[in-house]
Design a protein around this motif. Structure first.
Motif, PDB file in Angstrom:
ATOM      1  N   LEU A   6       0.821  -1.201   0.000  1.00 52.32           N
ATOM      2  CA  LEU A   6       0.000   0.000   0.000  1.00 52.32           C
ATOM      3  C   LEU A   6       0.860   1.258   0.000  1.00 52.32           C
ATOM      4  O   LEU A   6       0.587   2.204  -0.753  1.00 52.32           O
ATOM      5  N   LYS A   7       1.899   1.293   0.819  1.00 54.39           N
ATOM      6  CA  LYS A   7       2.737   2.501   0.881  1.00 54.39           C
ATOM      7  C   LYS A   7       3.407   2.781  -0.459  1.00 54.39           C
ATOM      8  O   LYS A   7       3.589   3.948  -0.852  1.00 54.39           O
ATOM      9  N   ASP A   8       3.755   1.729  -1.186  1.00 59.25           N
ATOM     10  CA  ASP A   8       4.361   1.914  -2.502  1.00 59.25           C
ATOM     11  C   ASP A   8       3.327   2.358  -3.528  1.00 59.25           C
ATOM     12  O   ASP A   8       3.632   3.158  -4.423  1.00 59.25           O
ATOM     13  N   ALA A   9       2.108   1.838  -3.407  1.00 59.06           N
ATOM     14  CA  ALA A   9       1.044   2.272  -4.302  1.00 59.06           C
ATOM     15  C   ALA A   9       0.741   3.749  -4.113  1.00 59.06           C
ATOM     16  O   ALA A   9       0.561   4.501  -5.088  1.00 59.06           O
ATOM     17  N   LEU A  10       0.694   4.197  -2.862  1.00 57.02           N
ATOM     18  CA  LEU A  10       0.440   5.613  -2.590  1.00 57.02           C
ATOM     19  C   LEU A  10       1.566   6.487  -3.129  1.00 57.02           C
ATOM     20  O   LEU A  10       1.317   7.543  -3.721  1.00 57.02           O
ATOM     21  N   ALA A  11       2.810   6.048  -2.947  1.00 53.44           N
ATOM     22  CA  ALA A  11       3.944   6.810  -3.460  1.00 53.44           C
ATOM     23  C   ALA A  11       3.904   6.897  -4.983  1.00 53.44           C
ATOM     24  O   ALA A  11       4.199   7.956  -5.567  1.00 53.44           O
ATOM     25  N   GLN A  12       3.509   5.814  -5.630  1.00 52.24           N
ATOM     26  CA  GLN A  12       3.417   5.806  -7.089  1.00 52.24           C
ATOM     27  C   GLN A  12       2.358   6.788  -7.581  1.00 52.24           C
ATOM     28  O   GLN A  12       2.582   7.527  -8.548  1.00 52.24           O
ATOM     29  N   LEU A  13       1.220   6.822  -6.902  1.00 57.62           N
ATOM     30  CA  LEU A  13       0.154   7.751  -7.298  1.00 57.62           C
ATOM     31  C   LEU A  13       0.567   9.205  -7.060  1.00 57.62           C
ATOM     32  O   LEU A  13       0.241  10.090  -7.860  1.00 57.62           O
ATOM     33  N   GLU A  14       1.249   9.458  -5.962  1.00 54.69           N
ATOM     34  CA  GLU A  14       1.731  10.815  -5.701  1.00 54.69           C
ATOM     35  C   GLU A  14       2.651  11.290  -6.819  1.00 54.69           C
ATOM     36  O   GLU A  14       2.624  12.466  -7.209  1.00 54.69           O
ATOM     37  N   ASP A  15       3.445  10.383  -7.352  1.00 59.07           N
ATOM     38  CA  ASP A  15       4.422  10.740  -8.377  1.00 59.07           C
ATOM     39  C   ASP A  15       3.803  10.809  -9.769  1.00 59.07           C
ATOM     40  O   ASP A  15       4.066  11.741 -10.532  1.00 59.07           O
ATOM     41  N   GLU A  16       2.944   9.838 -10.108  1.00 61.52           N
ATOM     42  CA  GLU A  16       2.463   9.705 -11.479  1.00 61.52           C
ATOM     43  C   GLU A  16       1.183  10.491 -11.768  1.00 61.52           C
ATOM     44  O   GLU A  16       0.861  10.723 -12.934  1.00 61.52           O
ATOM     45  N   MET A  17       0.422  10.886 -10.727  1.00 56.07           N
ATOM     46  CA  MET A  17      -0.833  11.601 -10.960  1.00 56.07           C
ATOM     47  C   MET A  17      -0.876  12.914 -10.191  1.00 56.07           C
ATOM     48  O   MET A  17      -1.870  13.282  -9.591  1.00 56.07           O
ATOM     49  N   LYS A  18       0.228  13.632 -10.278  1.00 56.53           N
ATOM     50  CA  LYS A  18       0.308  14.923  -9.604  1.00 56.53           C
ATOM     51  C   LYS A  18      -0.710  15.920 -10.140  1.00 56.53           C
ATOM     52  O   LYS A  18      -1.111  16.852  -9.442  1.00 56.53           O
ATOM     53  N   ASP A  19      -1.117  15.733 -11.404  1.00 57.94           N
ATOM     54  CA  ASP A  19      -2.004  16.688 -12.046  1.00 57.94           C
ATOM     55  C   ASP A  19      -3.481  16.452 -11.739  1.00 57.94           C
ATOM     56  O   ASP A  19      -4.336  17.220 -12.197  1.00 57.94           O
ATOM     57  N   CYS A  20      -3.797  15.410 -10.993  1.00 56.48           N
ATOM     58  CA  CYS A  20      -5.198  15.092 -10.698  1.00 56.48           C
ATOM     59  C   CYS A  20      -5.486  15.374  -9.222  1.00 56.48           C
ATOM     60  O   CYS A  20      -5.060  14.616  -8.342  1.00 56.48           O
TER      61      CYS A  20
END
Length: 265
Positions: A227-241
């Motif tokens: 989960l912590k890695d999934a959250l980090a990935q979303l923070e990085d890849e979907m900054k514009d949303c």
């Protein structure tokens, strides 16, 4: 001002001249009621309660009563209600304790259906729907456009995110993220999907809904990633949303814990 002769109005109360008070209603204490509001027959509004404009209080509702808390000693806490709320028959909404900031708060344009209960220190945003007999324990926070089905019970200190949809007869003991549908199965409550219908009705773009669905799959349907890695990935890849970032921050800010990931369909 239209006040039925059988209604009882405290001399401390401040009512706008357009307020309607129906038979046998009781307004007790330093209550303030805004323009074009209606207090139904046999309703009781009491305590340090402030209501804005265009609110409707149903028959036999109890608004602003002391909190059901054994530690409450009569401190001057508040209930604050915004504008345009429909609070239906037999609803109970209690003013706060002194354990937080001393305020129970309802925002604007909420629909609180019959027999619902909103306990002390709760905070409801705007456009919330609580279906019949939904119940909030103390210190619960409900985000804008959240929808709680009938007989839903929410444990104290839980949070329900914006646009979340909670299926009827659900027991909620942990935080529910924004934008999701949570419903019951035979053995457990689970988050089943993004609340696409609610988001479309609210005018959220298809592109944003698609990004939320991608985020949902990563957070709740990807056993190969923590989960912590999934959250980090979303923070990085979907900054514009902004909506995806709101979901991510909801996880980070949770004190009680977010509902468990359910990896089966």
């Amino acid at each position: 001002m239209t006040i039925h002769p059988t209604a009882v109005i405290d001399s401390q109360a401040e009512l706008d001249s357009s307020v309607i008070v129906e038979p046998y209603a009781v307004i007790e204490g330093p209550v303030k009621i805004g323009a074009n509001s209606r207090i139904g027959a046999h309703a009781v509004v009491s305590g340090n309660t402030t209501m804005g404009a265009n609110n409707t209080i149903g028959s036999f509702a109890t608004i602003g009563a002391p909190p059901q808390d054994i530690h409450y000693k009569g401190e001057p806490t508040e209930l604050i209600i915004g504008d345009g709320n429909q609070i239906r028959e037999y609803v109970s909404i209690h003013r706060a304790t002194v354990k937080a900031d001393g305020k129970t708060v309802l925002g604007n344009n909420n629909m609180i259906m019959a027999y619902c209960h909103i306990a002390h220190d709760c905070i409801l945003a705007d456009h919330v729907i609580m279906a019949n007999v939904a119940t909030l324990a103390g210190h619960v926070e409900i985000g804008s456009h959240a929808n709680l089905g009938g007989l839903v019970a929410v444990h104290q200190f839980c949070r329900i995110g914006d646009y979340a949809y909670i299926g009827g007869m659900s027991g909620i003991g942990l935080d529910v993220p924004p934008f999701v549908i949570m419903e019951g199965t035979r053995n457990q409550m689970r988050i089943s999907s993004i609340n696409k219908i609610g988001l479309r009705r609210a005018g959220i773009s298809r592109e944003t809904i698609k990004k939320l669905e991608e985020s949902f799959r990563l957070l709740f349907r990807s056993p190969e990633i923590l989960l912590k890695d999934a959250l980090a990935q979303l923070e990085d890849e979907m900054k514009d949303c902004a909506e995806v970032q709101k979901m991510v921050q909801f996880f980070h800010s949770s004190k009680r814990g977010v509902v468990k990931r359910t990896l089966d369909d």
